[in-house]
Design a protein around this motif. Sequence first.
Motif, short mmCIF file in Angstrom:
data_model
loop_
_atom_site.label_atom_id
_atom_site.label_comp_id
_atom_site.label_asym_id
_atom_site.label_seq_id
_atom_site.Cartn_x
_atom_site.Cartn_y
_atom_site.Cartn_z
N GLN A 9 -1.33 -14.41 -5.24
CA GLN A 9 -0.15 -13.70 -4.74
C GLN A 9 0.63 -14.58 -3.75
O GLN A 9 1.86 -14.59 -3.75
CB GLN A 9 -0.55 -12.39 -4.05
CG GLN A 9 -1.11 -11.33 -5.01
CD GLN A 9 -1.51 -10.05 -4.30
OE1 GLN A 9 -1.19 -9.82 -3.13
NE2 GLN A 9 -2.21 -9.18 -5.01
N PHE A 41 2.50 1.72 -3.39
CA PHE A 41 1.55 2.27 -4.37
C PHE A 41 1.29 3.76 -4.11
O PHE A 41 1.25 4.57 -5.04
CB PHE A 41 0.21 1.52 -4.30
CG PHE A 41 0.25 0.13 -4.90
CD1 PHE A 41 0.87 -0.11 -6.12
CD2 PHE A 41 -0.35 -0.94 -4.25
CE1 PHE A 41 0.90 -1.39 -6.67
CE2 PHE A 41 -0.32 -2.23 -4.80
CZ PHE A 41 0.30 -2.45 -6.00
N ARG A 42 1.14 4.12 -2.82
CA ARG A 42 0.85 5.54 -2.51
C ARG A 42 2.01 6.44 -2.92
O ARG A 42 1.80 7.56 -3.38
CB ARG A 42 0.54 5.71 -1.01
CG ARG A 42 -0.91 5.35 -0.67
CD ARG A 42 -1.25 5.64 0.78
NE ARG A 42 -0.63 4.70 1.69
CZ ARG A 42 -1.12 3.51 1.99
NH1 ARG A 42 -2.25 3.11 1.46
NH2 ARG A 42 -0.49 2.71 2.82
N ILE A 68 -7.27 1.66 -6.27
CA ILE A 68 -7.25 1.97 -4.83
C ILE A 68 -8.37 2.95 -4.46
O ILE A 68 -9.05 2.79 -3.46
CB ILE A 68 -5.87 2.53 -4.41
CG1 ILE A 68 -4.81 1.43 -4.59
CG2 ILE A 68 -5.88 3.03 -2.98
CD1 ILE A 68 -3.38 1.85 -4.30
N GLY A 106 0.84 -1.21 0.00
CA GLY A 106 0.00 0.00 0.00
C GLY A 106 0.87 1.25 0.00
O GLY A 106 0.62 2.18 -0.76
N ASP A 124 -8.48 6.77 0.60
CA ASP A 124 -9.38 5.60 0.64
C ASP A 124 -9.89 5.31 2.04
O ASP A 124 -10.53 4.30 2.27
CB ASP A 124 -8.69 4.36 0.04
CG ASP A 124 -7.40 3.98 0.75
OD1 ASP A 124 -6.87 4.82 1.51
OD2 ASP A 124 -6.92 2.85 0.55
N LEU A 148 -8.67 -4.13 -5.31
CA LEU A 148 -7.27 -4.55 -5.31
C LEU A 148 -6.61 -4.20 -6.64
O LEU A 148 -7.25 -4.28 -7.70
CB LEU A 148 -7.16 -6.06 -5.10
CG LEU A 148 -7.56 -6.61 -3.74
CD1 LEU A 148 -7.29 -8.11 -3.68
CD2 LEU A 148 -6.82 -5.90 -2.62
P1 AMP Z 1 -3.07 -0.78 2.50
O1 AMP Z 1 -2.22 0.41 2.74
O2 AMP Z 1 -2.37 -2.08 2.77
O3 AMP Z 1 -4.40 -0.68 3.20
O4 AMP Z 1 -3.40 -0.80 0.93
C1 AMP Z 1 -4.14 0.26 0.33
C2 AMP Z 1 -4.70 -0.22 -1.00
O5 AMP Z 1 -3.62 -0.57 -1.89
C3 AMP Z 1 -5.56 -1.48 -0.93
O6 AMP Z 1 -6.91 -1.20 -0.55
C4 AMP Z 1 -5.44 -1.99 -2.36
O7 AMP Z 1 -6.26 -1.26 -3.23
C5 AMP Z 1 -3.98 -1.68 -2.71
N1 AMP Z 1 -3.11 -2.82 -2.36
C6 AMP Z 1 -2.19 -2.88 -1.35
N2 AMP Z 1 -1.60 -4.07 -1.30
C7 AMP Z 1 -2.14 -4.82 -2.31
C8 AMP Z 1 -1.98 -6.15 -2.76
N3 AMP Z 1 -1.13 -7.00 -2.16
N4 AMP Z 1 -2.71 -6.56 -3.83
C9 AMP Z 1 -3.56 -5.72 -4.45
N5 AMP Z 1 -3.81 -4.47 -4.05
C10 AMP Z 1 -3.10 -4.01 -2.99
#
Ligand code: AMP
Length: 220
Positions: free
Chosen positions: A92, A35-36, A53, A32, A164, A58
Amino acid sequence: MIIIMLGAPGTGKGTVAGILKDELGIPQISTGDIFRKHIKEQTELGKLADSYISKGQLVPDDVTIKLVQSRIQEDDVKPGMILDGFPRTVAQAEALDKMLSEQGKKVDLVVNLTTPKDEIIERIVNRRVCSNQECKAVYNLVMNPPKKEGICDKCGSPLVQRKDDTEETVNERFESYLKNTAPLVEYYENKGILRKEEVSKSINRLGKDVAEDIVKIFKK
Ligand code: AMP
């Protein structure tokens, strides 16, 4: 030592992983967060990831797996890592097992956090995170507010709310968790490496308590 943090959004995976990182001295890899960072820098990957996101969905497996594959080749990961938010699907998890076995490694422990849904919603809508990517401290406006409103206690940077972290998106993320990620509980239970942990204020057990117990196992 390879540890996976599993759990629905808002159960405190990042909090536990952050403490383990500091105490065990191994990196925390949060898909996460990666991605951010890409979204902030507006890279191609960031634009793609944002389109999923922001809807609470996902990011597709092929994209996410490739990202992790390249991250776990880096030198800092040699002594171990805490995977925070990966894997989130059985595909995964299978890909991870394959990547690790190619390096002669395996997952040592999977920590599955559970929290009642009403508490999850309350936590997520009140969550504020430090905007400084190097710090990433997490606060809760009710349970753990910063000393000065809107400012990180640790580094003085502004606190922000994740895009989100709205009630609407949380419901979507929760549905996605049940459909895609919950089957991983059985996947790792069958491997005999799952540790179940309920984190809830109703039983007075917080993420830091879970982290303390895990640190004790590895520091024995
Ligand atoms: P998190 O910070 O872990 O809550 O992740 C935020 C968002 O990033 C999630 O709601 C997904 O949309 C995306 N994301 C993070 N990790 C994954 C993953 N392993 N597979 C797919 N999407 C992910």
